[in-house]
Design an enzyme around this catalytic site. Sequence first.
Site, PDB file in Angstrom:
ATOM      1  CE  LYS A 148      53.272  -9.853  23.443  1.00  0.00           C
ATOM      2  NZ  LYS A 148      53.032 -10.945  24.356  1.00  0.00           N
ATOM      3  CG  HIS A 149      51.269  -2.524  21.248  1.00  0.00           C
ATOM      4  ND1 HIS A 149      52.372  -3.101  21.458  1.00  0.00           N
ATOM      5  CD2 HIS A 149      51.619  -1.104  21.790  1.00  0.00           C
ATOM      6  CE1 HIS A 149      53.564  -2.369  21.733  1.00  0.00           C
ATOM      7  NE2 HIS A 149      52.880  -1.068  21.894  1.00  0.00           N
TER       8      HIS A 149
END
Length: 423
Positions: free
Chosen positions: A190-191
Site C-alpha cells: 500500500k501507499h
Amino acid sequence: MTLHFPNMAEPAGRTLGDEEVAALERVIRSGMLNSVWGTEARSLEREIGELYGSRHAIACSSGTAALHLSVVAAAPDPGDEIITTPITDFGTVAPILAQNAIPVFADVDPSDGNLDPDAVAALIGPRTRAIMAVHLFGAPARIAALRALADEHGLTLIEDCAQAWLTELPGGALAGTAGHVGTLSLQQWKHITCGDGGLTVTDDDELARRMRLFADKGWDRAAGRSHESLGLNYRMTELQAAVARAQLAKLPGVVAARRRTAAALVEALRGLDGVLETGGLETGGYENGELENGEHGVRGGERAGAGEGRRVILLPRPDGHTWWLFPLVLPGGDAPELAEHLSAAGIPARPGYLQDPLNRAPLWRRPIYGTSHYPLEGYRPAACPAAERLVDSTLLVIDWNEHYTSEHVAAIADAVRNYQARA
C-alpha cells in the site's frame, strides 16, 4: 541499459528509512510491545482521526481485520446480504462470510471498475444490511450516490480505502469519511506500510464501540476481566504502530509524488491517436464496450472520429485519484495485448488485475465451514458483465510508485505510442 522501475518489494521503491528504525528502537527499548498497555497504537489512532477529521479511529492487525470490524459494525444477522464489488481483493469479501452474511456482487462502471450505483440499487432487498464500496486503484468511487442509497434504505455504507489513502471525493472530503465506516490498510503493497496493519474511521460512537470490542476479544477493559460480546484478537502491536506513525508523516509526499508523475503520464498519452478521456465522475464514458460521443462520453482531443483506425485506449479520470495503480481501459478488448507489449519493454504492466472477478471464484461451489455451505446453500453469484469484461479483456494496470521519474513516464508513453503506431 534497461530502465529499472522501483517496486514496493524493495528498498528503492519504499520510503522506509532511519525514522522507522528509530521508531522500532524506541518501542523495543521501552519494553512494552503490546498496544493494550503501550502508547504507539493510541497515538496512531489519534493522528489518523485528526488527518481524516473522524471522531474515532481504531487500529487493528491488518486491512482485512479492519474490513471485518466494519462488517461487525453493520451487525448483519446470519443470512443477511452485503452488496459489494467483484473487482477487489478477497479481503473485502472474507469478512462478510466470516459473519455468516452473504456477499451480493453488483456490477461496475466499465470505465474504471468502481461500483455502479444503479446496479447496486437494483440489488437492494429486504435482507440487505450494508453496501461495501471499494475505491479501486485509488480512484474515488461514486460515494455520494451510494450514500444516498444507504440513507434511503437504512443501510450501513462501508468504504474500503485500502488502495485509496488521501483519495479525494468531489468537494474535497477524503474517501473513507462519507460512509458510516471507512477502512485503511498498511499492508506491504500500500501507499504506506508497516508490513500488515489496518484502521477503521467513523463518527458514530456505537459503531466505534462495536469495532473496538470485537478487535479485543469483546473485552471491555474498563469493566475488568469481563467479555461483553464475541470478538477476536485483532490488536495492532506497538511495533506495527510505531512504524505506521513514521510512515504516516511521509504519506503526503508519497501521494504528491504519485500524483505528479501520473499527471505527467496522462498528459503525455492524451495527444496520442486513439487515446481518449472518459466522461465526468458520475457517469462512465462507454457502456458494454461501446464508446459514446455524447455529453458524458469521450472528450479531450476527441473530435468525432478521433481514434479511427487506431485501438482505443481510455485514460483514467485524475480527479481525486491517488494512483495505487495506473489503470488503462481498452474497450475493444486489447488489454492483454497491450500489457504484453508493455511488459516486453520492461514496464510492470499486467492485464485484468485479477485472475477472475470474485463472482466467478471457485469458492462459491465449495463448503464454507467444515462440510457446510451455510449460509450459501444454493447460492450462485449473479453475472457482472462489465466487471467480467474488464478482467477478461479491457483492463490493464501499470504498477505505480512514488519514486518514478520523468524517465519512467517517458518510457511508458513511448511504449504506448509504439503500440498504437502498429495498429
